[in-house]
Scaffold this active site. Structure first.
Site, PDB file in Angstrom:
ATOM      1  N   ASP A  80       0.868  -1.157   0.000  1.00  0.00           N
ATOM      2  CA  ASP A  80       0.000   0.000   0.000  1.00  0.00           C
ATOM      3  C   ASP A  80       0.918   1.224   0.000  1.00  0.00           C
ATOM      4  O   ASP A  80       2.117   1.103   0.258  1.00  0.00           O
ATOM      5  CB  ASP A  80      -0.853  -0.062   1.270  1.00  0.00           C
ATOM      6  CG  ASP A  80      -1.744   1.134   1.396  1.00  0.00           C
ATOM      7  OD1 ASP A  80      -2.291   1.560   0.365  1.00  0.00           O
ATOM      8  OD2 ASP A  80      -1.894   1.640   2.516  1.00  0.00           O
TER       9      ASP A  80
ATOM     10  N   GLU B 213      -2.687  21.040   0.977  1.00  0.00           N
ATOM     11  CA  GLU B 213      -3.114  22.412   1.226  1.00  0.00           C
ATOM     12  C   GLU B 213      -2.766  22.834   2.628  1.00  0.00           C
ATOM     13  O   GLU B 213      -2.323  23.956   2.852  1.00  0.00           O
ATOM     14  CB  GLU B 213      -4.620  22.525   1.010  1.00  0.00           C
ATOM     15  CG  GLU B 213      -4.964  22.855  -0.404  1.00  0.00           C
ATOM     16  CD  GLU B 213      -6.303  23.561  -0.512  1.00  0.00           C
ATOM     17  OE1 GLU B 213      -7.162  23.318   0.350  1.00  0.00           O
ATOM     18  OE2 GLU B 213      -6.460  24.339  -1.447  1.00  0.00           O
TER      19      GLU B 213
ATOM     20  N   PHE C 120     -11.019  23.424  -7.943  1.00  0.00           N
ATOM     21  CA  PHE C 120     -10.108  22.415  -8.485  1.00  0.00           C
ATOM     22  C   PHE C 120     -10.886  21.249  -9.055  1.00  0.00           C
ATOM     23  O   PHE C 120     -11.937  20.877  -8.543  1.00  0.00           O
ATOM     24  CB  PHE C 120      -9.233  21.909  -7.332  1.00  0.00           C
ATOM     25  CG  PHE C 120      -8.333  20.800  -7.705  1.00  0.00           C
ATOM     26  CD1 PHE C 120      -7.071  21.068  -8.235  1.00  0.00           C
ATOM     27  CD2 PHE C 120      -8.722  19.476  -7.541  1.00  0.00           C
ATOM     28  CE1 PHE C 120      -6.238  20.038  -8.587  1.00  0.00           C
ATOM     29  CE2 PHE C 120      -7.884  18.450  -7.895  1.00  0.00           C
ATOM     30  CZ  PHE C 120      -6.639  18.726  -8.424  1.00  0.00           C
TER      31      PHE C 120
ATOM     32  N   GLY D 206      -4.937   3.337  -3.503  1.00  0.00           N
ATOM     33  CA  GLY D 206      -6.209   3.931  -3.888  1.00  0.00           C
ATOM     34  C   GLY D 206      -6.025   5.369  -4.317  1.00  0.00           C
ATOM     35  O   GLY D 206      -6.958   6.020  -4.771  1.00  0.00           O
ATOM     36  N   ASP D 207      -4.804   5.848  -4.190  1.00  0.00           N
ATOM     37  CA  ASP D 207      -4.541   7.260  -4.452  1.00  0.00           C
ATOM     38  C   ASP D 207      -4.479   7.567  -5.931  1.00  0.00           C
ATOM     39  O   ASP D 207      -4.475   6.680  -6.770  1.00  0.00           O
ATOM     40  CB  ASP D 207      -3.221   7.631  -3.779  1.00  0.00           C
ATOM     41  CG  ASP D 207      -3.340   8.952  -3.068  1.00  0.00           C
ATOM     42  OD1 ASP D 207      -4.136   9.777  -3.537  1.00  0.00           O
ATOM     43  OD2 ASP D 207      -2.641   9.137  -2.057  1.00  0.00           O
TER      44      ASP D 207
ATOM     45  N   LYS E  51      -7.239  -4.789  -5.224  1.00  0.00           N
ATOM     46  CA  LYS E  51      -5.946  -5.118  -4.615  1.00  0.00           C
ATOM     47  C   LYS E  51      -5.863  -6.625  -4.412  1.00  0.00           C
ATOM     48  O   LYS E  51      -4.859  -7.262  -4.728  1.00  0.00           O
ATOM     49  CB  LYS E  51      -5.805  -4.415  -3.264  1.00  0.00           C
ATOM     50  CG  LYS E  51      -5.587  -2.923  -3.357  1.00  0.00           C
ATOM     51  CD  LYS E  51      -5.312  -2.334  -1.986  1.00  0.00           C
ATOM     52  CE  LYS E  51      -5.035  -0.835  -2.089  1.00  0.00           C
ATOM     53  NZ  LYS E  51      -4.637  -0.245  -0.824  1.00  0.00           N
TER      54      LYS E  51
ATOM     55  N   ASP F 274      -6.664  -2.321   2.944  1.00  0.00           N
ATOM     56  CA  ASP F 274      -5.650  -3.313   2.577  1.00  0.00           C
ATOM     57  C   ASP F 274      -5.998  -4.697   3.095  1.00  0.00           C
ATOM     58  O   ASP F 274      -5.295  -5.660   2.825  1.00  0.00           O
ATOM     59  CB  ASP F 274      -4.285  -2.899   3.143  1.00  0.00           C
ATOM     60  CG  ASP F 274      -3.914  -1.499   2.734  1.00  0.00           C
ATOM     61  OD1 ASP F 274      -4.097  -1.189   1.545  1.00  0.00           O
ATOM     62  OD2 ASP F 274      -3.462  -0.722   3.580  1.00  0.00           O
TER      63      ASP F 274
END
Lengths: 339, 1191
Positions: B390, B489, B530, B668-669, B776, B800
């Site tokens: 992960d 941010e 955004f 997952g990013d 996964k 995970d």
């Protein structure tokens, strides 16, 4: 902060050689400097022992007489199938002095004392002199537990029932006269068997202990009459009985019958002609067995044993050869490494 | 009642505050039971379970066989003693395990929560919470059960939750109560709440909930958006109230934690196969001997009947052979050793403890030691070929730090000198009382530049303090807390804060900052939000002087195109800087601004309003409007944020790669973030020939992308093939594959998976981004299926769990908040870098020890048992044992068990630091070289050879030998004692040869075992025992009679030499002719401690920790990554997420009504970005929200 540190140390594993797998240890390595000399040493030692054994074994004398009587020419041929009492005699000569003490063995071949059921067919409690087992022998003894009239058999079992009952006399022909060679039957069984494992019930006379029991079916006489002359050689502690009951590991075996240690023969059997007279009682013809008599003397390492000496010499030589091979390989390997 | 129960299977009815009503349905309460036994049920249940093991049943079967007198060739105790020992050891282990489960159950069940009972809040244990109760949750508390959110202290019934335990995501999610219940603020109102919820029955779908609330004769639909699930943590919300819908085992969390699959190692499977083979072998032996028995009984036994008649039931040789078969099965059963399984368990347990005890896997920061949660997998750690990792929380700490920046062509922050001393951390407090003390920055130049009032620098930080969607909270003067939607941010705004541009507060229409100590309020005219297509966000503000300014931050690729042409020179310098940052794995953003005239603003504002109100294609129109104004900007600079890696991650990855372990990152990013981490942890490098990116959305496009990757690889390989043949492997390794979740979905389909696997496995690095937890697991399953390789999955979050469970070995990162991954894992520790020690040291040792153990174990049992086989030919195949029955009983459990256990627990070939220095040492495990079928055959051949020697040497010697007093030595008991003694000595010498690491325990056990053999034998052959049980101790006197004979010792010595000498010679020659790396290392250490290194050749490429700064390739790559999500701009301008007290304009809230949350949701679903080509980062992906909002 202090508390934190304490807490921290509570979770940190202990720093010991054991937990961290850092125990001091000896790591042997098969390095050439150890292995090759070791092989040479082992080889030399084995060859040395082997030669010693071989020479010792070579000096041991052995006389074997097959008296089964399979051959029709054989004096015992007539007794081979005879169920009645039968006696036969064989003559043999000893060329040189047969050094004493001489041991007199009988041997059987193709005889399976090591068969599981045969070996298990006895009752150790009974043989230990426990009278409870006289009246109700263990079922291990089947089918020799009780006779046809349901009387308990003592000693029960196939092993006892099949006790070897040929008897031998050895005579030396001195100037045409037969001179009986005295045979000593004392101490031919294991000390522990005689003194501990087998015991007569502590009832005198011995015969009373056997009330209500039967002798083994094959036996001509009951156990308490095996040696009526000597109470210390009668009943379960009869030496011949003990010898028989110590069963052989292999189907071809010999058992000690007597020692020749007395009188003129203490130093050995002089050269000359001898006659062996056999009371031929024990049938082996039915299962193609062989019977023999063996006369032998012993050394520090026991009886004649050529195999041991030769095996030691062979193994020792192999070690030496191996060490040479390893030396060559090692040398080549080293050169290879240097390149 | 039956009727209600039946109905409860289809739907669930829960009435608030009405325990009597809810009890009718007999819903599960909130008590969780994971333990298996209690005191009463332990013995029967445990025994039942143990006898489900084939091995145990087999031995029970043997025991029954032994009770049949005709068959029994051995006393019953020869089997029951070992069996009882094995069963009790296992039972003790099971009992301990269950005790700990009871403990953890109790801990969870006894957590406190506040339950509203009869109008007042009372503390209750978790296990006493019932369905239908209303409970109060406070900030940072775990949710006790699946709740329907009723009201919260935040406006509009909003509350924020962290779902890390459920899905591993650390960003916050919003939940909102149904509007009617949101008003029930205080306990009194709630106590009178009597709504009834009708909803679906318990299920494991985390992202779905469907139900209806009936209250005051009205229906209100309920969705997942109203639910707080057990396992979540309440954040940024003072308190909230919820109605318990599902409790205990019915909660979605528990429904998801299905029964853990019992994992077996490949050695286990091999062992089972081998045991089956041995079983077959045993039957063959039995058949051979039974046939022998038939022949013997017919040819010899029938004639021998005068001395040994056949038993009445055994009246023919065929039946005798049948019985003999079973008798031989009994005496030869020791080839299938009963103590094998339990010994293996003991060894593994020992290895597990060594893992738990390892100080070098202890993380002092989080005070967590490594934990081996499964004790059955250790040796598999030495065979791992694929690691699935992960990203967030595992490779990275999920901490963003403002690391570097480039302002007006000047780069700041480049002070880390690897050789120099630790640079001093800047102290902001004297300069700025509002500074965040946790902020770290080292470059004084930047602070100087701010202090001297450099305009660019000021504008740079002003931008950072204005252009964001962070919310602030100022509990007391100067105590600012930022609630940022993304950690990026947060880092940027905090940086601006420390450099004197402090963001203080905002309203929907204003932003208040403190600039260099002066409070300034900007009016916020617009937030150009955004999204993943725009890759930028802007704000338009009017400063107090009335100047209108647009501030924009975003991806360099997007932003640099939109600059005013006069920026050319600055742009190229900044690009260089961006390039540098990107190569270091930093996440970059470019910053630009544009001053707007009043007219421009007015014009654009009008068009924006139009677009905003449009009913069709609102998205596109808004984007077009934004696009129009974000033009001709002036470049300010760039920021570089470090996504902090866990300690030692690049080194660990490099080391593991050298050990030939392939590492795949499954996250997952977003793609950009994943790629960035790939670079920063050196999985991806600029030297790579090609990085394939697969981002297609359809089957065809994915297939095509895969094919072109293959073609590309082939071309490269072919080119180098002509040039340099031996480099083929090297070249083909220098590829990387990046695949996104939606493409993966296609790639995992049956017809494409083989293609995918072959391409992916040819690549040096594989990164799968945007994958769901299920995917996964699918990827792991795929490799398991196609590669037959051992896989390891490592992760920290609940997302995970599936992968951890499906991999051969699951590793959880412990010491963090979420424990789901740890609970599902087989091993857990606090830092990714401990993985190298777990695999290369512990795994390697475990594998080595287990293999050596198994080899020896099979050897010793064959050597022991096969003697009976040879003896069978001489005893009429009568199943007569060679040894005393006590010897048979004790051989495996006393005489030979401990030395081999000690070897299995303590053996080492090379010390631990060597394993880390020479990762190649790991390879034998991966190739399964140390114990396989071939090795097994070698072992049993050696065992059989030994048995031949052990039988025939005494046979040849003893058959004619006599004691020195003339008594023959060929009696059965002497033969038995001689053979047994020779056997014990031979196997002891053999274990001495096999033991490579003689600790004090090895000495103790080896010498102790030989000693115990003689002691026990003399005891068993003593008068004392015989006098008590004459029938059992028949070997009385054998020991002394036999062992006093020189011939016996000569026999034993001869047998030992014949057995051991060839082994010794073979090993020596093998060591010289075909040395293994470990042999060489051991020798090298011995010969020249610390001397000349042969390591270079073995060690592979270069030093592990060598940095690759400055080794940058020519290709330019954007380091842009921003884990932000869309929709928060609108949330801010709507004012929905602001407290009423902080709202300057009360009526502002009604302007957009409740559309914002709808928008948020819509944005997650109706996004279908266009497909991009292979070799560029597509960047066009589903919004992360799809996954995140799922909850």
């Amino acid at each position: 902060m202090v508390k934190e540190e304490q807490e921290e140390s509570s979770n940190r594993p202990d720093n010991t050689a054991f937990t961290q797998q850092r125990l001091p240890a000896w790591q042997p390595i098969l390095s050439a400097s150890i292995v090759i000399p070791m092989f040479v040493l082992i080889g030399a030692a084995f060859i040395g022992v082997g030669v010693a054994l071989f020479i010792t074994s070579r000096d041991i004398q052995l006389q074997e007489l097959d008296y089964t009587g399979d051959d029709s020419e054989h004096p015992c041929f007539k007794c081979r199938t005879n169920t009645e009492k039968c006696t036969c005699s064989m003559t043999f000569s000893i060329p040189t002095l047969f050094k004493g003490p001489v041991f007199f063995y009988y041997g059987l071949t193709n005889y399976f004392q090591n068969q599981r059921k045969y070996g298990a067919s006895k009752d150790d409690n009974q043989l230990y002199g426990d009278l409870n087992y006289f009246t109700s022998p263990s079922t291990d003894c089947d089918p020799y537990t009780r006779d046809s009239k349901n009387m308990p058999i003592v000693p029960c079992g196939a092993l006892a029932n099949s006790m070897f009952n040929d008897t031998f006399t050895l005579s030396h022909t001195v100037n045409g006269v037969q001179k009986i060679v005295p045979l000593d039957g004392k101490g031919i069984a294991w000390w522990t068997d005689y003194n501990i494992k087998y015991r007569n019930p502590s009832i005198t006379p011995l015969i009373n202990a056997f009330n209500g029991t039967k002798k083994p079916t094959n036996w001509p006489k009951p156990i308490y009459e095996l040696d009526t002359t000597d109470v210390y050689n009668n009943g379960f502690i009869n030496q011949d009985f003990l010898v028989w009951m110590r069963r052989a590991a292999l189907p071809d075996f010999r058992k000690l019958y007597r020692r020749i240690t007395h009188d003129d023969y203490a130093a050995g059997l002089p050269a000359g002609n001898y006659t062996l007279t056999i009371a031929y009682n024990y049938p082996v013809h039915s299962f193609n067995g062989k019977k023999k008599v063996v006369l032998s003397n012993v050394s520090w390492m026991g009886g004649k044993n050529d195999f041991l000496g030769i095996a030691y010499i062979v193994v020792g030589s192999m070690c030496v050869v191996m060490s040479i091979v390893m030396l060559i390989v090692y040398a080549r390997f080293k050169f290879g490494e240097d390149d | 009642l039956v009727c209600t129960r039946k109905r409860s299977l289809e739907e669930r009815r829960v009435k608030a505050n009405d325990r009597e009503h809810n009890e009718k349905f007999q819903y599960a309460n909130n008590c969780i039971v994971t333990s298996k036994y209690n005191i009463l049920t332990f013995l029967p249940v445990n025994l039942f379970e143990q006898f489900q093991e084939v091995a145990n049943t087999y031995f029970l079967f043997l025991l029954i066989l032994q009770l049949i007198p005709q068959i029994s060739s051995l006393s019953w105790f020869t089997t029951i003693v070992p069996l009882a020992l094995v069963l009790s050891i296992t039972a003790v282990k099971d009992a301990t395990d269950d005790y700990f489960r009871h403990k953890s159950d109790n801990q969870v069940n006894n957590r406190q929560s506040q339950v509203l009972i009869r109008g007042s809040l009372q503390n209750e244990k978790w296990m006493n919470v019932k369905v239908g109760d209303i409970i109060k949750l406070e900030n940072n508390q775990f949710v006790a059960a699946d709740l329907l959110l009723l009201s919260s202290t935040e406006p509009h019934g909003l509350c924020y939750i962290e779902t890390a335990e459920l899905d591993g995501e650390t960003n916050m999610k919003v939940r909102q109560s149904v509007s009617v219940t949101a008003e029930l603020g205080d306990p009194n109102n709630l106590a009178s709440f009597d709504g009834e919820v009708v909803c679906e029955p318990p299920n494991n779908k985390l992202d779905r909930f469907c139900g209806t609330l009936y209250w005051r004769e009205k229906k209100y639909p309920l969705t997942n958006q109203n639910m707080l699930l057990r396992g979540c943590v309440l954040r940024n919300t003072e308190a909230c109230y919820g109605l318990v819908i599902f409790a205990g085992p019915d909660t979605k969390l528990m429904q998801n934690s299905g029964r853990t699959k019992f994992k077996r190692t490949s050695i286990d499977r091999l062992m089972n196969t081998l045991v089956l083979w041995i079983f077959g072998f045993l039957v063959c032996m039995g058949v051979i001997l039974a046939v022998g028995n038939a022949v013997w009984e017919r040819e010899v036994g029938s004639l021998f009947q005068s001395y040994l008649p056949w038993d009445p039931p055994v009246d023919n040789f065929m039946f005798s052979a049948f019985l003999s078969f079973w008798s031989y099965i009994i005496i030869l059963n020791t080839v299938v050793p009963i103590s094998l399984y339990v010994s293996v368990e003991v060894i593994r347990l020992g290895h597990s403890y060594f893992i738990n005890w390892d100080r070098q896997m202890f993380c002092s920061r989080c005070n967590t030691a490594a934990e081996s949660r499964t004790t059955t997998l250790n040796e598999e750690l030495g065979q791992v070929e694929y690691i699935f990792s992960d990203k967030t929380g595992t490779l990275t700490q999920n901490i963003m730090t403002f690391n570097k920046c480039s302002i007006n062509g000047q780069t700041y922050g480049e002070v880390t000198d690897p050789l120099g001393k630790q640079p001093k951390r800047l102290d902001f407090t004297p300069f700025n009382p509002l500074a965040n003390p946790d902020f770290c920055f080292y470059d004084e130049k930047l602070l100087e530049s701010v202090k001297v009032g450099d305009l660019h620098t000021h504008e740079f930080f002003r931008l950072l303090s204005l252009c964001h969607t962070v919310m602030s909270e100022e509990k007391s003067e100067g105590e600012l807390v930022y609630k940022a939607q993304s950690p990026d941010e947060g880092a940027l705004v905090t940086a601006a804060r420390n450099f004197g541009f402090v963001f203080r507060s905002r309203t929907p229409g204003t932003i208040t900052t403190t600039e260099m100590g002066r409070t300034v309020t900007y009016s916020l005219l617009a937030i150009l939000d955004f999204n993943n297509i725009r890759k930028r966000m802007s704000v338009i503000v009017r400063n107090p002087e009335g100047r209108i300014c647009l501030y924009c931050k975003g991806a360099d690729t997007v932003l640099l195109e939109r600059l005013h042409p006069c920026n050319q020179e600055l742009m190229s310098i900044t690009s260089d800087h961006l390039n540098e940052y990107g190569a270091d794995g930093l996440r970059t953003l470019a910053l630009a601004y544009r001053e707007l005239s009043e007219d421009e603003w007015e014009a654009w504002s009008e068009s924006h309003r139009c677009a905003d109100k449009a009913t069709d294609c609102r998205e596109d129109r808004l984007a077009a409007a934004y696009d129009k104004i974000e033009q001709d900007m002036k470049l300010l600079g760039a920021t570089a944020i470090e996504d902090k890696l866990q300690e030692g991650v690049p080194e660990t990855i490099a080391l593991l790669s050298l050990a030939n372990i392939k590492i795949w990152v499954l996250t997952g990013d977003k793609q950009e973030t994943a790629v960035n981490i790939g670079y920063s942890c050196k999985m991806l490098t600029d030297d790579m020939t090609e990085v394939f990116i697969i981002g297609g959305h359809t089957v065809q496009s994915v297939r095509q992308e895969l094919r072109s990757a293959v073609v590309c690889r082939l071309q490269n390989t072919a080119g180098s093939f002509r040039k340099m043949r031996q480099k083929l492997l090297y070249i083909s390794g220098e590829f990387a594959l990046i695949i996104s979740g939606h493409s993966l979905a296609h790639a995992l389909e049956a017809d494409m998976e083989a293609e995918f696997v072959s391409t992916a496995c040819a690549c040096k690095a594989v990164i799968c981004c945007r994958v769901t937890p299920l995917q996964k697991a699918q990827v792991v399953e795929l490799i398991k299926k196609h590669k037959k390789a051992v896989t390891l999955a490592i992760g920290d979050g609940a997302n995970d769990v599936s992968m951890i469970k499906s991999a051969h070995i699951g590793v959880g990162i412990s010491g963090q908040e979420g424990i789901q991954a740890v609970l599902a894992s087989d091993y857990s520790f606090a830092q990714f870098r401990f993985l190298q020690r777990l695999l290369l040291v512990h795994g390697r040792w475990s594998y080595l020890r287990m293999c050596r153990f198994l080899c020896y174990f099979f050897y010793k049992n064959f050597a022991f048992t096969m003697v009976h086989f040879w003896f069978g030919f001489f005893c009429g195949f009568s199943a007569q044992t060679v040894y005393d029955q006590f010897f048979i009983t004790l051989y495996n459990i006393v005489y030979t068990s401990l030395p081999v256990l000690a070897m299995g627990v303590f053996d080492q070939d090379v010390p631990d630091h060597r394993s880390l220095e020479y990762p190649k040492l790991y390879e034998p495990g991966q190739l399964n070289l140390l114990f396989n079928k071939k090795e097994f055959f070698i072992c049993i051949t050696q065992g059989i050879y030994t048995s031949v020697v052990l039988f025939f040497v005494p046979y040849a010697v003893l058959s004619d030998a006599t004691q020195s007093n003339g008594v023959p030595l060929a009696d059965y008991q002497t033969f038995a004692v001689t053979t047994a003694t020779a056997l014990v000595i031979v196997v002891s010498v053999q274990i001495a040869l096999d033991t490579g690491f003689w600790t004090v325990f090895n000495h103790m056990f080896v010498w102790g075992s030989v000693g115990s053999y003689f002691t026990i034998m003399f005891a068993l052959h003593s008068q004392t025992l015989f006098r008590i049980f004459p029938n059992q101790f028949r070997f009385i006197g054998s020991a002394q009679n036999t062992l006093l004979q020189p011939v016996v010792w000569l026999t034993i010595a001869l047998a030992t030499a014949v057995c051991v000498v060839p082994v010794l010679a073979f090993r020596f020659l093998k060591l010289d002719l075909k040395p293994q790396l470990s042999d060489t290392l051991v020798r090298q250490k011995r010969r020249k401690p610390g001397g000349r290194s042969i390591g270079g050749a073995w060690r592979g490429t270069g030093s592990v920790s060598e940095g690759r700064l400055g080794a940058r390739g020519g290709s330019r790559r954007s380091g842009y990554a921003f884990s932000h999500q869309e929709g928060f701009g609108e949330l801010i301008t709507s004012g929905k997420n602001m407290r009423l007290s902080s709202l300057a304009l009360a009526n502002f809230a009604s302007k957009h009504s409740s559309s914002w949350i709808e928008t948020l949701r819509r944005k997650k679903t109706n996004h279908t970005p266009p497909i991009k080509s292979v070799s560029c980062f597509s960047g066009v992906c589903f919004s992360l929200i799809i996954l995140r909002s799922a909850l």
